[in-house]
Every structure is written in structure tokens, then in C-alpha cells.
Design an enzyme around this catalytic site. Structure first.
Site, PDB file in Angstrom:
ATOM      1  N   ILE A 122       2.951   3.342  -4.677  1.00 18.25           N
ATOM      2  CA  ILE A 122       1.990   4.438  -4.803  1.00 18.25           C
ATOM      3  C   ILE A 122       2.562   5.779  -4.379  1.00 18.25           C
ATOM      4  O   ILE A 122       2.417   6.794  -5.077  1.00 18.25           O
ATOM      5  CB  ILE A 122       0.722   4.119  -3.971  1.00 18.25           C
ATOM      6  CG1 ILE A 122      -0.001   2.908  -4.589  1.00 18.25           C
ATOM      7  CG2 ILE A 122      -0.208   5.320  -3.889  1.00 18.25           C
ATOM      8  CD1 ILE A 122      -1.164   2.402  -3.760  1.00 18.25           C
ATOM      9  N   ASP A 123       3.214   5.821  -3.226  1.00 22.67           N
ATOM     10  CA  ASP A 123       3.615   7.092  -2.623  1.00 22.67           C
ATOM     11  C   ASP A 123       4.485   7.978  -3.517  1.00 22.67           C
ATOM     12  O   ASP A 123       4.274   9.201  -3.560  1.00 22.67           O
ATOM     13  CB  ASP A 123       4.336   6.847  -1.299  1.00 22.67           C
ATOM     14  CG  ASP A 123       3.417   6.181  -0.283  1.00 22.67           C
ATOM     15  OD1 ASP A 123       2.229   6.010  -0.589  1.00 22.67           O
ATOM     16  OD2 ASP A 123       3.896   5.816   0.803  1.00 22.67           O
TER      17      ASP A 123
ATOM     18  N   HIS B 217       0.810  -1.221   0.000  1.00 18.70           N
ATOM     19  CA  HIS B 217       0.000   0.000   0.000  1.00 18.70           C
ATOM     20  C   HIS B 217       0.837   1.262   0.000  1.00 18.70           C
ATOM     21  O   HIS B 217       0.286   2.357   0.041  1.00 18.70           O
ATOM     22  CB  HIS B 217      -0.914  -0.002   1.229  1.00 18.70           C
ATOM     23  CG  HIS B 217      -0.178  -0.003   2.529  1.00 18.70           C
ATOM     24  ND1 HIS B 217       0.538  -1.083   2.977  1.00 18.70           N
ATOM     25  CD2 HIS B 217      -0.029   0.943   3.472  1.00 18.70           C
ATOM     26  CE1 HIS B 217       1.081  -0.806   4.144  1.00 18.70           C
ATOM     27  NE2 HIS B 217       0.760   0.423   4.470  1.00 18.70           N
ATOM     28  N   CYS B 218       2.167   1.147  -0.055  1.00 19.58           N
ATOM     29  CA  CYS B 218       3.011   2.346   0.068  1.00 19.58           C
ATOM     30  C   CYS B 218       3.967   2.532  -1.103  1.00 19.58           C
ATOM     31  O   CYS B 218       3.843   3.482  -1.865  1.00 19.58           O
ATOM     32  CB  CYS B 218       3.820   2.290   1.373  1.00 19.58           C
ATOM     33  SG  CYS B 218       2.846   2.583   2.853  1.00 19.58           S
ATOM     34  N   ILE B 219       4.927   1.629  -1.238  1.00 17.93           N
ATOM     35  CA  ILE B 219       6.048   1.871  -2.158  1.00 17.93           C
ATOM     36  C   ILE B 219       5.608   2.022  -3.614  1.00 17.93           C
ATOM     37  O   ILE B 219       6.142   2.867  -4.332  1.00 17.93           O
ATOM     38  CB  ILE B 219       7.115   0.766  -2.022  1.00 17.93           C
ATOM     39  CG1 ILE B 219       7.597   0.702  -0.571  1.00 17.93           C
ATOM     40  CG2 ILE B 219       8.305   1.061  -2.932  1.00 17.93           C
ATOM     41  CD1 ILE B 219       8.611  -0.381  -0.315  1.00 17.93           C
TER      42      ILE B 219
END
Length: 448
Positions: free
Chosen positions: A285-286, A281-283
Site C-alpha cells: 500500500i505505502d 498493511h504496509c508494503i
């Protein structure tokens, strides 16, 4: 003005006192992989907690003591519900009855790879209708610098209340790492930034009793940027080793052996590892949140965007390696039986969000392969925002493996017996170096 300042100070003091006494009611909005562990941590710290989620199925499960997240047991949920310290609801009316509201909603990307902030805006609007003086609102959802101040604050102020005077507003980025046995919500320091000094101090007072350390920063923008930096740092370094993997493979050099040698240097080097693509959910997208915000400011982020392109190309690289390996056996992809092992985005978790396994399965299927998968933690492929493939996990047996043309290791779960898999599969394409040191009796192992 003096009267306003006095009233604001009184509200802050009252909330600070309730936080110190652990009588402040905490509402966590969004009971997913971030929100549920956070709610559990506040309940563990002795606070009365209200969990809010619009997903009726999640609410129903939690109310009956069932967990849907692997690292939080159903026994723990049942215990919390039984103590009365943890309530669960889908009624937004609960926002008016709590002292603190923590927003842990998804921040995905649109089809155009731009920030989708609809969950934040929708939550903000629901809170705004019920916001009351003296409350603290904290955003934890990962986003670009400026979101709390420029997007969320105006929505909340539609209530007629003013941030910093009537209610308080802060940002504290989530840092969950599912499957990491060394760190949990309680042991990971929290970065906290408020829209003003009072909001920041209340944010610190909120988290200090439940985590191992709190790092106060000067603003919400700094706190937002810190999270973006953490994940962009990982994304660009993973892109580097992914590109080196492709280069070294063309040279006949094993990237995994290279990294193992390089990390013996006691300074100036940190090991990052290649893979079939980014997930979670992070790498994945962020960094796109940052590049979007940078474009709005008239700045190009060439380095970050190039890293994104390299990482996004890895599933296709894996599929091409599969095609080449099958070709060496005199087989085309079309008509071949190919099984993907592991569809979670990382080992030993039950979270498939943004997993490259979905892209790999769909690419293979489009090329005519008969695809299947096995994952001991994910019995069926869930519905995903950008993927339509739906399959059930196949049981791994000697007969099943022997009947395949290729096995692809995408997620290297510890539950797999790789020696046994290599012994019975005719061809193993390994994207995680899970088969290091193994020698197949009759088949082949190909690194990807």
C-alpha cells in the site's frame, strides 16, 4: 504575543511533567495490529491507558479479557483490564478526558489505488469536537508526507484551538512487524517529528519511557517520508527478486539457490526473497501513497510504479505455474481440486490483510477449479475490502491430500510438516521454497 507564548509554554511544561511522572492519560485510537500492542506497551510502562475503537465486537472482547491478536494473549489483556490501567471504550467522549491521543487507524487504498484517508479525517473530526488546550495528538498511521500538517491539522483547528499554541501535534510512524520474535513495540526505535520544536519534544517525551530508542527528526514530513522510504525500499527490492525469479525459472535456474549463494558476500548485498505477491498493511500500500503524492507535485515515479506492477503480477504468475504443472499431469485447471496452504500475509501470523492468497484462490475459482484452503491460524476467510471469497479451513489428512490434484504453498507457516505434505500430495506448487531439500516419493514439486 508574549502572553500567548507564555501560556503555550506553560501547557507544554504541564504535559511534559505528567509524561515524566507517568500520570498522563494516553488514548490509543484504533485497536488493531498496531494500536493494541501500543496500548499494551504504554500500560506496561505504567501509564493509564484508554483504548478507543468503533468496532463494538473488539471493545466487548477486550473488556472481557479476550484478545483477537495472536501475539498478545488473552491472559495479558485480562491482567491489564484487571489492574485498572487499561480501559476500553467506543465512546468518543473519552477524547476530552485524556492528555495524549494517538491515532492508529487504517490507511487503505481506494478501488482506483489512491489513498483512502477517510479514517484519519473521521477520527480527526471526532477529536476536534472534544479537543482541549494542552493535549498532544500524534498520528501513527502510515501516509504520504504532508498529511499531518496539511490534512489533520486544519481538521483539529476547526475546534477553535491552534496547533503549536493551544495543543501539540506530531507524527510517529508505526513499525510493527507481527510474527517477528526478535523485535516488538518496546524494542523498535520510534521516529518522531512535530509540527514545531515543542510538539517534537513532547513526542519524544511520550515515547522515550516505553521504547528502546527515539529518533527525533525536524518535521512531521520527514517522519512521514521515513516510513514511506522503509516500505518502498522493501517493495522495490522484492520486485527485483520476483522478476529475477521469472527470468531464472525460464532459464532452468533456481532463484532460491542463487540468493543463498549471493548472500555469502559479506558486504554490498542484502537478501530479499520472492513470493506469490505482497501482503500486509504496509508494503503493498505505502508506495502507492508516495506515487499519488508525487503525481500531485507533477513528478512521475516510474521505478516505484514498475515495482508495484511486477509485485501485483505475481499471483497470476503463480496461477499460470499451477496450470502448467497440472497440464504436465494431463489435467486442466477446470475441475481440478486445488488446496492453498496458508492465507496469512506472512508466516506464523494470523493476519490475512492484503494476502495474495485471496487473489490466487479467486483466480483459480474463475478458471473452474474446486478450491479449498488450510491455515492453522485463520479458521475462516474473513470479509475483505476487495475480495468476496468465503471459505472455512479444511483439516489436513492423508485422505484429503491424496484426493487433491494440487497443493499450493502460499504461506510457509512453521506449523506445517512439509515432508508429510509432500509424501501424500500428488503435486505441490511451492511459492516459498518451503520444500527445499525434500524429494517426493511419488508426486512432484514445482517451484513458483
Amino acid at each position: 504575543m508574549t502572553r500567548e507564548l507564555t501560556a503555550s509554554a506553560t501547557l507544554a511544561e504541564q504535559l511534559h511533567s505528567r509524561l515524566e511522572l507517568h500520570t498522563a492519560r494516553i488514548c490509543v485510537v484504533g485497536l488493531g495490529y498496531v494500536g493494541l500492542p501500543l496500548a499494551e506497551t504504554f500500560a506496561w510502562g505504567g501509564y493509564p491507558v484508554v483504548g478507543f475503537d468503533i468496532d463494538q465486537e473488539k471493545v466487548k472482547k477486550l473488556k472481557t479479557g479476550q484478545s483477537y491478536i495472536g501475539h498478545i494473549s488473552s491472559e495479558r489483556i485480562a491482567e491489564l483490564v484487571g489492574t485498572g490501567r487499561f480501559e476500553v471504550t467506543s465512546d468518543p467522549g473519552c477524547f476530552a478526558d485524556v492528555d495524549v491521543i494517538i491515532i492508529c487507524v487504517p490507511t487503505p487504498l481506494t478501488e482506483a489505488r489512491e489513498p483512502d484517508l477517510s479514517y484519519i479525517t473521521g477520527t480527526g473530526q471526532a477529536i476536534s469536537k472534544r479537543l482541549r488546550p494542552g493535549q498532544l495528538v500524534v498520528l501513527e498511521s502510515t501516509t504520504y508526507p504532508g498529511t499531518t500538517e496539511e490534512l489533520l491539522r486544519p481538521i483539529l483547528e476547526e475546534s477553535g484551538l491552534r496547533a503549536g499554541r493551544d495543543f501539540f501535534l506530531a507524527f510517529s510512524p508505526e513499525r510493527e512487524d507481527p510474527g517477528n520474535l526478535n523485535f516488538s513495540t518496546r524494542t523498535i526505535p520510534k521516529v518522531v517529528g512535530g509540527i514545531d520544536a515543542t510538539s517534537g519534544k513532547l513526542g519524544v517525551a511520550l515515547y522515550e519511557p516505553i521504547v528502546s530508542g527515539v529518533v527525533p527528526v525536524s518535521s512531521t514530513q520527514v517522519a512521514e517520508a521515513a516510513k514511506i522510504l522503509e516500505n518502498t525500499y522493501r517493495a522495490v527490492n522484492i520486485a527485483l527478486v520476483n522478476e529475477l525469479k521469472v527470468i531464472f525459472a525460464a532459464m532452468g535456474v533456481d532463484i532460491w539457490e542463487v540468493i543463498a549463494a549471493a548472500k555469502t558476500k559479506p558486504f554490498g548485498f542484502q537478501a530479499f526473497y520472492p513470493g506469490p505477491g505482497l501482503g500486509g498493511h504496509c508494503i503493498p500500500i505505502d508506495p502507492f501513497y508516495l506515487t499519488w503524492a508525487a503525481r500531485k507535485a507533477g513528478i512521475n515515479t516510474k521505478f516505484i510504479e514498475l515495482a508495484g506492477e511486477i509485485n501485483a503480477a505475481m499471483p497470476e504468475y503463480v496461477v499460470n505455474r499451477i496450470a502448467s504443472a497440472l497440464n504436465d499431469d494431463g489435467k486442466p485447471i477446470k475441475g481440478s481440486r486445488i488446496c492453498v496452504l496458508g492465507v496469512a500475509y506472512k508466516k506464523n501470523v494470523d493476519d490475512p490483510r492484503e494476502s495474495p492468497a485471496f487473489t490466487i484462490l479467486e483466480m483459480l475459482k474463475r478458471r473452474g477449479a474446486y478450491v479449498s484452503y488450510n491455515d492453522p491460524l485463520i479458521p475462516s476467510l474473513p470479509r475483505m475490502r476487495h475480495h468476496s471469497i468465503r471459505l472455512d479451513s479444511e483439516a489436513l489428512t492423508e485422505e484429503f491430500l491424496a484426493a487433491l490434484d494440487c497443493v499450493v504453498i502460499v504461506t510457509d507457516h512453521s506449523a506445517y510438516n512439509y515432508e508429510w505434505i509432500v509424501r501424500h500430495a500428488p503435486l505441490v506448487v511451492d511459492t516459498r521454497n518451503a520444500t527445499a531439500g525434500l524429494s517426493p516419493a511419488k508426486g512432484r514439486i514445482v517451484k513458483a
